[in-house]
Design an enzyme around this catalytic site. Structure first.
Site, PDB file in Angstrom:
ATOM      1  N   GLN A 109      -3.798 -10.536  11.958  1.00  0.00           N
ATOM      2  CA  GLN A 109      -3.784  -9.175  11.422  1.00  0.00           C
ATOM      3  C   GLN A 109      -4.018  -8.261  12.613  1.00  0.00           C
ATOM      4  O   GLN A 109      -5.149  -8.045  13.032  1.00  0.00           O
ATOM      5  CB  GLN A 109      -4.866  -9.029  10.348  1.00  0.00           C
ATOM      6  N   ALA A 137      -5.708  -2.907   0.499  1.00  0.00           N
ATOM      7  CA  ALA A 137      -5.268  -4.060   1.298  1.00  0.00           C
ATOM      8  C   ALA A 137      -4.442  -3.613   2.509  1.00  0.00           C
ATOM      9  O   ALA A 137      -4.167  -2.421   2.695  1.00  0.00           O
ATOM     10  CB  ALA A 137      -4.469  -5.011   0.418  1.00  0.00           C
ATOM     11  N   HIS A 138      -4.027  -4.587   3.303  1.00  0.00           N
ATOM     12  CA  HIS A 138      -3.323  -4.287   4.550  1.00  0.00           C
ATOM     13  C   HIS A 138      -1.978  -3.609   4.307  1.00  0.00           C
ATOM     14  O   HIS A 138      -1.270  -3.923   3.371  1.00  0.00           O
ATOM     15  CB  HIS A 138      -3.137  -5.520   5.431  1.00  0.00           C
ATOM     16  N   ASN A 139      -1.669  -2.665   5.213  1.00  0.00           N
ATOM     17  CA  ASN A 139      -0.377  -1.974   5.224  1.00  0.00           C
ATOM     18  C   ASN A 139      -0.123  -1.080   4.017  1.00  0.00           C
ATOM     19  O   ASN A 139       0.995  -0.609   3.817  1.00  0.00           O
ATOM     20  CB  ASN A 139       0.780  -2.983   5.387  1.00  0.00           C
TER      21      ASN A 139
END
Lengths: 350, 350, 350
Positions: B202, B243-245
């Site tokens: 990540q 969460a990511h992105n």
């Protein structure tokens, strides 16, 4: 676990239970009924788990009154009115003590000179106690915890590591606060305006009663004004969210990951099961039980059970739940009717 | 609250409201309409709470325009266009100030020599500022907070105690971050392989715009690559998971315990009510509103309301919700048909 | 990202992919397919996203085998068996390294003299290591983290800032624990009594296997007795709640905000999607998949998919989900029957 041996007879005496079978069997520790070895005390607390009596390797078991007639040749049964309580009593004998928290102020802790520390407090490494805070006699402030300006805590609290209590909040006596809990973050209030969302000042506090327990990473927000109030003997699990101006009555139980929106009033002895949610500005009467994952959107009278989202009475919920099977039956009936009608039309020579 | 007295007339002037009833009634603090005493200013902001006007003990109330004709002999009503805003204005007068955060670096804080501190910053006890971090003018880093390597924060942020901001993340100006928040933990990505689940690196960051507020114990994960992006004026409640992105548009509101899965794009002015969830890789258009506890599994066009799990339009949701009562009616109809058919058959002499 | 250029040919070689189109196109970084510029490597991992190949600006893409016949004049396609893995490999080349954690004990850390530190450990600023704790070789204890009495951690763990691990818990090797995680808070157990709710002692520990990852602000409670057990290669997202005495099998995946109640047994390779919940004392067999937001109330056999609340099989769930449309059809059928019956009655001269 501590090294210790107890006979079935001794156990029956400790818990005030009724001995069925030999009093001489010896146990050296405790375990759940599936994992227990012949040397471990176990328990079966409900009639519906009766089968486990046949398969367990345990030779000494605490059982509920409903199981008093189970065979006791191969194993000793000790019949108790409250199996949970009885097991806890024996468990406590075997349990190693939690660590001792050293009395005094650790040299790495940062305590403002104006803070008042009671007798026998334990202020641990890297804890921070701000100006005007008061820590009651015998209270433990764990490592890295933050006790804000003018916060007041009562006697004999256990404030575990990395807890944050923000300014002016008040905590009663005998309160246990697990790591990562945040008490007194701002309530969530914003007003749309031409410049975007504008913050509503959150000027109140959080007040926690006596003998409350608060699970890890739970958050309790300060009131917009006045108090967010958690009354005495309330038990709160991990990751629970209590919004601003909520009030929670004595001895209520809030299970993990449930949430209560702003200004809701929760009565005494209420149970919010895991992941349930309660809307803002509504009232849950004393003794209300909310099923897990349910979302309660309107007030619930005392004593009722609320289930589903939006939450309904148990009867309404079950009626909704049974729809697919009721639907199949109705479909079959309509098919039969259709057939009969066809036959009738045929018979009428139409 | 501060000691202060205000007359109804003075209050009307402050909030620009219309005075109905005596201007001379005096209040000394503020409270909600249920709890208010005769000396406390209160408010009724919506017509549907009209009944509270009859039962409240408050003698001076802010009310919405819909209630302008309510009786004002026994109590003074101040009619406002935006009751919430007006009440906040008066509340602010009575509110005690939050604690002052001392300017300077507390001797117990650990600040890497390569970190750049702006003017007037307040770095509190036991805070840790890593190498390469930049803290903007007037920003507060609360006690025990962790500002990672090369993190950049803008001006006048309030980073409360025990916040964690991991390496390279970027925070705008005027951002408020409540205790226990984690910004920049790794996104959640693992690939099944012969050796079990293998981590996907990540490598990105989190970027927070200006004037954002982030509630206690919320977590915002760093991007797999690029940025997880929270745009300006977004307001985030406690225990929210981003969460990511993920990308969140300006002035959106994320209420407590909601969650947004990886790479979802949330428009401007979106409201995710409490405990709602949004699937990964979908888009919610500007102004979308998601009802509490709903689970949104596919993209929603701008302006729509999404309800239920899987989330549907309000119309679909209501149609589903009304099924039990519609089913009862259809059942009755089938029963009637059955009876008629029997009669017809009997009449046909069959 | 790091400065670096790679040709399509080099990329195909690194990932072991099949080159379709020119090997000479050059990329200087990576991005998602929507945002990618002509100089960025991107990817399309599933056939259903095929359309993105037409609209993306990327000139070099990793694609799945299903897309091997897509046009490759204007862009170079590199066909891979596992696009996710291949993209991760290239991403890793461009990614800046995470910060280095300095080996040694920071002077501000508080390490009890009886704690045992392995070789090459990194104990960061303001970390607290209690008496009897053991930290394995190469393990990082982040700033402000708390490692309780007699806690044991294995080799090469990354314990990020502000993590709390309470007394006697055991962590394996190669474990990653994100900020704000709490391991070993008390399980939630109280017994009603005449004096209100009385605490059940929580005397056990938490045991974490090897190669486990635990997301930010997750909480894992200590057992009532014995162990709460997270086996090796389990991957846990943010804000997950694992109650006392739960057991989780190898390589299971627990997505954000899911929760598992006390004594539940989760098999190997289970996936609990976001916000799902599992009741206490039930068993989920190996490979079970639970859909997002579902509430599982009874045991699920190995390999099954559970959906909805209360969770059902996928077939049952879909049947329930389709009810509104099935209901409309049945309603129409009943209306038609009614009409026919009327006609029949009219024809019968009744």
């Amino acid at each position: 676990m501590k090294k210790l041996t107890l006979s079935a007879g001794e156990i029956a005496e400790i818990v005030g239970g009724e001995l069925h079978g030999s009093p001489d069997r010896i146990i050296t520790s405790v375990a759940g009924v599936v994992d227990a070895t012949p040397e471990q005390l176990s328990f079966v607390g409900q009639k519906r788990y009766e089968k486990q009596l046949e398969t367990t390797k345990a030779k000494v078991l605490l059982v509920c009154r409903d199981l008093m007639n189970a065979p006791c040749d191969e194993r000793t049964l000790i019949v108790c009115d409250n199996v949970d309580l009885a097991f806890s009593q024996i468990l406590a004998r075997f349990a190693e003590e939690p660590p001792e928290w050293k009395i005094g102020v650790h040299p790495s802790a940062v305590v403002d000179p104006s803070a008042k520390l009671g007798e026998g407090v334990s202020i641990n490494a890297n804890a921070v106690i701000e100006a005007g805070a008061e820590i009651g006699d015998g209270t433990v402030s764990g490592a890295g915890c933050y006790i804000g300006h003018d916060v007041k805590s009562g006697r004999k609290c256990l404030i575990y590591p990395n807890v944050t209590i923000m300014y002016r909040c008040v905590v009663g006596s005998l309160v246990v606060i697990h790591p990562g809990v945040v008490i007194g973050g701002d309530g969530f209030g914003f007003i749309p305006s031409a410049k975007g969302l504008v913050k509503v000042p959150q000027t109140g506090i959080v007040r926690i009663g006596d003998d409350v327990e608060i699970g890890a990473n739970t958050t309790i927000d300060r009131a917009r004004f006045g108090e967010t109030l958690v009354k005495s003997n309330v038990k709160i699990d991990d990751q629970v969210m209590i919004a601003h101006n909520v009030e929670i009555g004595e001895s209520s139980i809030l299970v993990a990951q449930c949430g209560i929106a702003g200004s809701a009033r929760i009565g005494r002895g209420v149970v919010l099961a895991a992941k349930s949610g309660v809307n803002g500005h509504i009232t849950l009467g004393d003794g209300v039980k909310v099923a897990g994952t349910s979302g309660v959107v309107k007030s619930v009278p005392a004593g009722q059970i609320a289930m589903g989202t939006p939450a309904e009475t148990q009867r309404e919920y079950m009626s909704r739940y049974m729809l697919p099977s009721k639907f199949e039956k109705l479909s079959a009936k309509v098919a039969a009717l259709t057939k009969e009608l066809e036959e009738l039309k045929a018979a009428a020579g139409k």
